[in-house]
Design a protein around this motif. Structure first.
Motif, PDB file in Angstrom:
ATOM      1  N   LEU A   1     -14.984   5.370   6.715  1.00 22.59           N
ATOM      2  CA  LEU A   1     -13.574   5.768   6.684  1.00 22.59           C
ATOM      3  C   LEU A   1     -12.822   5.164   7.879  1.00 22.59           C
ATOM      4  O   LEU A   1     -11.692   4.680   7.730  1.00 22.59           O
ATOM      5  N   THR A   2     -13.439   5.196   9.052  1.00 22.19           N
ATOM      6  CA  THR A   2     -12.788   4.651  10.247  1.00 22.19           C
ATOM      7  C   THR A   2     -12.467   3.171  10.064  1.00 22.19           C
ATOM      8  O   THR A   2     -11.365   2.714  10.389  1.00 22.19           O
ATOM      9  N   GLU A   3     -13.430   2.407   9.526  1.00 22.68           N
ATOM     10  CA  GLU A   3     -13.184   0.977   9.329  1.00 22.68           C
ATOM     11  C   GLU A   3     -12.140   0.744   8.234  1.00 22.68           C
ATOM     12  O   GLU A   3     -11.302  -0.163   8.340  1.00 22.68           O
ATOM     13  N   ALA A   4     -12.169   1.567   7.190  1.00 25.09           N
ATOM     14  CA  ALA A   4     -11.167   1.436   6.126  1.00 25.09           C
ATOM     15  C   ALA A   4      -9.767   1.743   6.652  1.00 25.09           C
ATOM     16  O   ALA A   4      -8.789   1.073   6.292  1.00 25.09           O
ATOM     17  N   ARG A   5      -9.660   2.744   7.506  1.00 29.20           N
ATOM     18  CA  ARG A   5      -8.356   3.056   8.105  1.00 29.20           C
ATOM     19  C   ARG A   5      -7.915   1.922   9.040  1.00 29.20           C
ATOM     20  O   ARG A   5      -6.719   1.620   9.148  1.00 29.20           O
ATOM     21  N   ARG A   6      -8.871   1.300   9.695  1.00 31.31           N
ATOM     22  CA  ARG A   6      -8.527   0.159  10.555  1.00 31.31           C
ATOM     23  C   ARG A   6      -7.966  -0.983   9.695  1.00 31.31           C
ATOM     24  O   ARG A   6      -7.012  -1.661  10.084  1.00 31.31           O
ATOM     25  N   TRP A   7      -8.571  -1.190   8.539  1.00 31.10           N
ATOM     26  CA  TRP A   7      -8.047  -2.195   7.599  1.00 31.10           C
ATOM     27  C   TRP A   7      -6.604  -1.855   7.213  1.00 31.10           C
ATOM     28  O   TRP A   7      -5.721  -2.722   7.216  1.00 31.10           O
TER      29      TRP A   7
ATOM     30  N   LYS B   1       3.297  -0.371  -2.256  1.00 26.52           N
ATOM     31  CA  LYS B   1       3.643   0.846  -3.004  1.00 26.52           C
ATOM     32  C   LYS B   1       4.638   0.558  -4.142  1.00 26.52           C
ATOM     33  O   LYS B   1       5.726   1.131  -4.206  1.00 26.52           O
ATOM     34  N   PRO B   2       4.266  -0.302  -5.107  1.00 24.49           N
ATOM     35  CA  PRO B   2       5.206  -0.603  -6.191  1.00 24.49           C
ATOM     36  C   PRO B   2       5.360   0.513  -7.226  1.00 24.49           C
ATOM     37  O   PRO B   2       6.314   0.491  -8.003  1.00 24.49           O
ATOM     38  N   ALA B   3       4.417   1.458  -7.245  1.00 20.64           N
ATOM     39  CA  ALA B   3       4.512   2.589  -8.175  1.00 20.64           C
ATOM     40  C   ALA B   3       4.506   3.887  -7.381  1.00 20.64           C
ATOM     41  O   ALA B   3       3.897   3.970  -6.310  1.00 20.64           O
ATOM     42  N   PRO B   4       5.164   4.921  -7.881  1.00 19.96           N
ATOM     43  CA  PRO B   4       5.230   6.175  -7.120  1.00 19.96           C
ATOM     44  C   PRO B   4       3.886   6.854  -6.937  1.00 19.96           C
ATOM     45  O   PRO B   4       3.669   7.550  -5.945  1.00 19.96           O
ATOM     46  N   ILE B   5       2.977   6.674  -7.897  1.00 26.05           N
ATOM     47  CA  ILE B   5       1.634   7.250  -7.784  1.00 26.05           C
ATOM     48  C   ILE B   5       0.629   6.111  -7.897  1.00 26.05           C
ATOM     49  O   ILE B   5       0.693   5.293  -8.823  1.00 26.05           O
ATOM     50  N   GLN B   6      -0.302   6.052  -6.964  1.00 27.95           N
ATOM     51  CA  GLN B   6      -1.317   4.998  -6.963  1.00 27.95           C
ATOM     52  C   GLN B   6      -2.699   5.644  -6.811  1.00 27.95           C
ATOM     53  O   GLN B   6      -2.885   6.545  -5.987  1.00 27.95           O
ATOM     54  N   ILE B   7      -3.645   5.147  -7.620  1.00 31.91           N
ATOM     55  CA  ILE B   7      -4.961   5.777  -7.731  1.00 31.91           C
ATOM     56  C   ILE B   7      -6.045   4.710  -7.631  1.00 31.91           C
ATOM     57  O   ILE B   7      -5.918   3.618  -8.185  1.00 31.91           O
ATOM     58  N   SER B   8      -7.119   5.037  -6.925  1.00 30.26           N
ATOM     59  CA  SER B   8      -8.304   4.184  -6.855  1.00 30.26           C
ATOM     60  C   SER B   8      -9.357   4.728  -7.821  1.00 30.26           C
ATOM     61  O   SER B   8      -9.615   5.942  -7.842  1.00 30.26           O
TER      62      SER B   8
ATOM     63  N   THR C   1      -1.202   4.366   1.173  1.00 33.04           N
ATOM     64  CA  THR C   1      -0.351   4.192  -0.004  1.00 33.04           C
ATOM     65  C   THR C   1      -1.090   4.449  -1.311  1.00 33.04           C
ATOM     66  O   THR C   1      -0.478   4.414  -2.374  1.00 33.04           O
ATOM     67  N   ILE C   2      -2.400   4.651  -1.238  1.00 29.34           N
ATOM     68  CA  ILE C   2      -3.144   5.054  -2.438  1.00 29.34           C
ATOM     69  C   ILE C   2      -3.327   6.561  -2.356  1.00 29.34           C
ATOM     70  O   ILE C   2      -3.971   7.081  -1.446  1.00 29.34           O
ATOM     71  N   ASP C   3      -2.735   7.258  -3.315  1.00 27.49           N
ATOM     72  CA  ASP C   3      -2.608   8.713  -3.225  1.00 27.49           C
ATOM     73  C   ASP C   3      -3.876   9.456  -3.618  1.00 27.49           C
ATOM     74  O   ASP C   3      -4.203  10.484  -3.023  1.00 27.49           O
ATOM     75  N   TYR C   4      -4.574   8.951  -4.641  1.00 30.05           N
ATOM     76  CA  TYR C   4      -5.714   9.676  -5.205  1.00 30.05           C
ATOM     77  C   TYR C   4      -6.888   8.735  -5.447  1.00 30.05           C
ATOM     78  O   TYR C   4      -6.724   7.528  -5.580  1.00 30.05           O
TER      79      TYR C   4
ATOM     80  N   CYS D   1     -12.443  10.565   2.972  1.00 32.08           N
ATOM     81  CA  CYS D   1     -11.489   9.829   2.131  1.00 32.08           C
ATOM     82  C   CYS D   1     -10.069   9.952   2.667  1.00 32.08           C
ATOM     83  O   CYS D   1      -9.654  11.037   3.083  1.00 32.08           O
ATOM     84  N   SER D   2      -9.341   8.861   2.636  1.00 31.85           N
ATOM     85  CA  SER D   2      -7.919   8.911   2.962  1.00 31.85           C
ATOM     86  C   SER D   2      -7.113   9.402   1.767  1.00 31.85           C
ATOM     87  O   SER D   2      -6.019   9.930   1.914  1.00 31.85           O
ATOM     88  N   GLU D   3      -7.680   9.239   0.557  1.00 28.83           N
ATOM     89  CA  GLU D   3      -7.007   9.678  -0.659  1.00 28.83           C
ATOM     90  C   GLU D   3      -7.335  11.142  -0.956  1.00 28.83           C
ATOM     91  O   GLU D   3      -8.353  11.676  -0.491  1.00 28.83           O
ATOM     92  N   THR D   4      -6.517  11.789  -1.748  1.00 24.25           N
ATOM     93  CA  THR D   4      -6.852  13.100  -2.307  1.00 24.25           C
ATOM     94  C   THR D   4      -7.780  12.864  -3.491  1.00 24.25           C
ATOM     95  O   THR D   4      -7.517  12.005  -4.339  1.00 24.25           O
TER      96      THR D   4
END
Length: 798
Positions: free
Chosen positions: A399-405, A526-533, A545-548, A565-568
């Motif tokens: 998570l730390t490295e992903a947040r650094r990205w 963030k081209p869409a209001p909701i973004q999901i991985s 910017t990825i919400d879920y 996770c940074s996402e919900t």
């Protein structure tokens, strides 16, 4: 006197373009005076203008033979030899001309040009300086001196030379073009663009200016305009290899890869030693998975230029794709020996070492690549992804490295995020979009098919953004099912984000994560209001910017993995995966051990997943069942070095390597699936579980034993086995893993019954219930949409 008047008339006709009449007069003169030097010269000039190069040279040599003391004859012959690429002869001819007339500044300037083409740069600069000493106001010589200075890397001095040329001759189009090229290279893109446009205003058919305009437009990411500029340059000078080369790069950038291949091939046809073109040809062919041709092109590049670090590094990737992993390691090491601070070389070394499961070393090289080129998002993604192969790195550290990205690459794009004007009706038909480069014969597509094919199009409009460079028959499956299909190959991230925004997408789903060729920088905008991985990446992206992230409560138990996770996390009620049965799989055969053979364990996972914990786990199992064997199948097993390393790992655990069978790839899926007929029990890897390989094994009647971990990558098997009703095959410790495998191995009737019924069990499970799975996913989408509508539709993610 009549002869002089006739020759004068021929020259006048030549100058006004009446070439046929000029030629006639010359032949009339030569009929009476066969050695008339001026007539021979003029015929040579006419032949040169009509691209009759050999004839032109022959006529000019005859003129020189008739009168060897005329400087212009030698100068013109040198020009013709230069056009033919006979540069050494041209240099000697210029020197002969200068011996006759040392103060000929034009001849010195021409000599400077040829010497630069031969990369004899100090000599070229000396010739240009001598020309300027004779004619200080010679604008063309200032321009050519600037080009030589630029080639020497003396950029400020080159810029000064171009400006001096333009001060003397403001309408010198070639100087505007060169000035524009240098400004572009310095990152002064709009100034460079303006200078190139000015050159073309002055001289619309100046091929170099069109080429330099293409470079400026490409640097500004105006990809189609850049391609048009290169094409115009080629129309003017169809035999210029550089123009075809640049066209190839532009074609690749707009996704026209077949045409890019043709352009690079044309470049090397025109210039057989064009090592850069061979390198780029290999890169494009490799992206198209034409590995054999890519290898040939890259090997040609390094043969021409043995110290070409970039091509050695790319050759390493091609060798990796061909299964020659140890060869890949050798050549990438060679690239780093040539260029120790080459970021892409360290990145490729990390990729090769990951393929070999040498994970600590791989991480070191990925870290070095990021340190050397901190702005390369794709290189940084490879580091983030590598974390998940190592036990203990796939949680907080990952998570730390992903947040650094996110901080390095995504957050700077905050200002590019537009407000979302989507209609906030919570119950309307909403527009769902998927974006990936895996709409082809790929494991991701096999899990995506049941969802795409079962969407409720009355409630959801389904859009796909396809980033596939090498479409195959599987690409047509989603294309024929969805409401809209958009191909985005070669489009910039900014352009793709703008397109998605223009289409009014409500929910955008990323299917790639930090895997190769990802589009996370689209999601950063963030081209869409909701973004999901979902699906293609087994962990957090780190993007704010990825919400879920879609998952289930078995792979990500409530409260246990959320902190990683940074996402919900959106937990589906049953399973996070829905498996499409493989089309080419044979029927399930009899249990191999039923004919008295020793129990055969097996794994078809990538060698990259064979972490130290996996060897500990499997060795404990083999030790507990002394007569058992282990079959490991992966394309990397075709490499002697990897096979030896795998054997050595087991030897260190006290396992006789004679009990191992290590095999590489088979031709075609049918042969691959028939290999399961040799396996009684499949062993999962740890910490990085199998997904497709687990489902394939189960489909072929082979039970899979897995060890549950604490993070998503180490819990995929938990979800899959629970959903087909086999929770008893999930271990919580190495001891339990060994106990489960030993119990199965000693109970052949149970194994035989599992083999007979597993396929039907899968078909009846949530794991293959496409309609039900699609309703679960749609319910998650609808819930996310209603939350967005209820909170007023937050415009930006902080």
């Amino acid at each position: 006197m009549a002869t002089d008047r006739a020759l004068e008339r021929a020259m006048q006709l030549y100058q006004i373009g009446q070439f046929g009449q000029a030629e006639t007069i010359c032949h009339q003169l030569l009929a009476t005076q066969p050695n008339h030097a001026d007539a021979l010269q003029l015929l040579g000039l006419l032949a040169h203008r009509m691209d009759q190069s050999e004839t032109a040279v022959e006529l000019m040599r005859k003129a020189i033979a008739a009168n060897p003391r005329v400087n212009d004859y030698h100068n013109n012959l040198a020009v013709m030899l230069t056009t033919q690429g006979r540069l050494e002869e041209a240099v000697e001819t210029y020197r002969t001309a200068l011996a006759l007339k040392p103060d000929n500044a034009q001849c010195l300037n021409n000599l400077a040009i040829v010497l630069r083409q031969m990369n004899r740069l100090p000599e070229s600069l000396d010739a240009a300086d001598k020309a300027l000493a004779l004619r200080p106001n010679y604008a063309e010589a200032h321009h050519n001196k600037g080009k030589t200075l630029e080639a020497l890397g003396k950029l400020p001095e080159a810029l000064t030379a171009y400006r001096e040329a333009l001060a003397l001759k403001p309408d010198l189009a070639a100087a505007h073009s060169s000035n524009g090229s240098l400004l572009t290279d310095q990152g002064r893109l709009h100034e460079g663009l303006a200078a190139c446009r000015r050159a073309l205003e002055l001289q619309p058919n100046l091929a170099d200016a069109h080429n330099n305009l293409g470079n400026a437009l490409g640097a500004l990411d105006h990809r189609q305009e850049a391609l048009s500029a290169y094409r115009r340059a080629i129309q003017i000078e169809p035999k210029n290899a550089l123009f075809h080369y640049n066209s190839g790069i532009a074609l690749k950038n707009v996704g026209q890869v077949e045409q890019a291949v043709a352009a690079f091939q044309r470049a090397v046809t025109l210039k057989p030693d064009y090592f850069q073109a061979y390198n780029n040809l290999g890169v494009v062919l490799l992206a198209m998975f034409r590995v054999g041709r890519a290898l040939a092109a890259l090997q040609r590049a390094v043969t021409i230029k043995p110290d070409y670090a970039e091509a050695w590094s790319n050759l390493g990737l091609a060798l990796k794709e061909s299964g020659r992993i140890s060869d890949a390691l050798d050549v990438v090491q060679k690239s780093l020996a040539l260029k120790p601070n080459y970021a892409a070389g360290h990145n490729n070394m990390g990729i090769v070492l990951t393929e070999m499961a040498r994970l600590d070393e791989a991480m070191e090289h990925h870290r070095a690549a990021v340190q050397l080129d901190p702005h390369d998002a794709a290189t940084h993604s490879n580091l983030v992804f590598c974390f998940h192969y190592q036990h203990g790195n796939d949680g907080p550290a990952g998570l730390t490295e992903a947040r650094r990205w996110d901080s390095q690459h995504a957050q700077p794009l905050r200002k590019t995020r537009a407000a979302h004007a989507n209609n906030r009706d919570p119950d309307r038909r909403i527009r769902i979009a998927y974006i990936t480069n895996d709409f082809l014969e790929h494991p991701i597509n096999r899990f995506l098919q049941p969802l795409i094919q079962n969407h409720d199009h009355r409630q959801y409009e389904i859009v796909c953004y396809c980033d596939v460079w090498n479409p195959d028959p599987a690409t047509a499956l989603p294309r024929n099912t969805v409401d809209q299909w958009h191909e985005i190959m070669g489009m910039s991230d900014e352009s793709v984000a703008r397109l998605i925004g223009d289409h009014g997408i409500d929910i955008l789903i990323d299917l790639t994560g930090h895997t190769s060729c990802n589009r996370l920088l689209v999601f950063a905008r963030k081209p869409a209001p909701i973004q999901i991985s979902y699906l293609g990446y087994p962990a957090t992206t780190g993007l704010t910017t990825i919400d879920y992230r879609l998952t289930d409560a078995l792979a990500d138990p409530l409260g246990s993995t959320d902190a990683f996770c940074s996402e919900t996390l959106l937990r589906l009620p049953r399973t996070n995966w829905c498996f499409a049965s493989p089309a080419n799989a044979p029927e399930v055969g009899a249990l191999p051990a039923s004919d008295g053979r020793p129990i055969c364990f097996g794994s078809f996972n990538r060698v990259a997943k064979l972490a130290p914990q996996t060897f500990d786990l499997w060795s404990a199992t083999l030790s507990a069942i002394p007569n058992s064997r282990l079959l490991i199948k992966d394309r990397a097993m075709e490499d002697d070095l990897i096979r030896d390393r795998v054997r050595q790992n087991f030897v260190q655990h006290g396992i006789d390597p004679a009990r191992l069978e290590l095999i590489g790839r088979h031709k075609g899926f049918a042969e691959h699936f028939r290999s399961f007929g040799q396996v009684d029990i499949a062993l999962d890897t740890f910490p990085y579980h199998g997904t497709t390989t687990t489902c394939d094994a189960l489909w072929m009647g082979v039970p899979v034993v897995t060890l549950a971990g604490q993070t998503h990558v180490a819990r995929v098997g938990v979800s899959l086995l629970t959903n087909i009703g086999l929770p008893d095959l999930i271990a919580r410790s190495t001891e339990e893993f060994t106990s489960i495998t030993a119990a199965l191995a000693s109970n052949l009737p149970t194994l035989a019954e599992l083999r007979r019924t597993l396929r039907q069990r899968m078909l009846a499970s949530p794991l293959m219930d496409g309609p039900r799975f699609a309703r679960d996913v749609e319910s998650a989408y609808r819930g996310a949409w209603r939350r967005w509508c209820a909170d007023g539709g937050s415009i930006l993610t902080p």
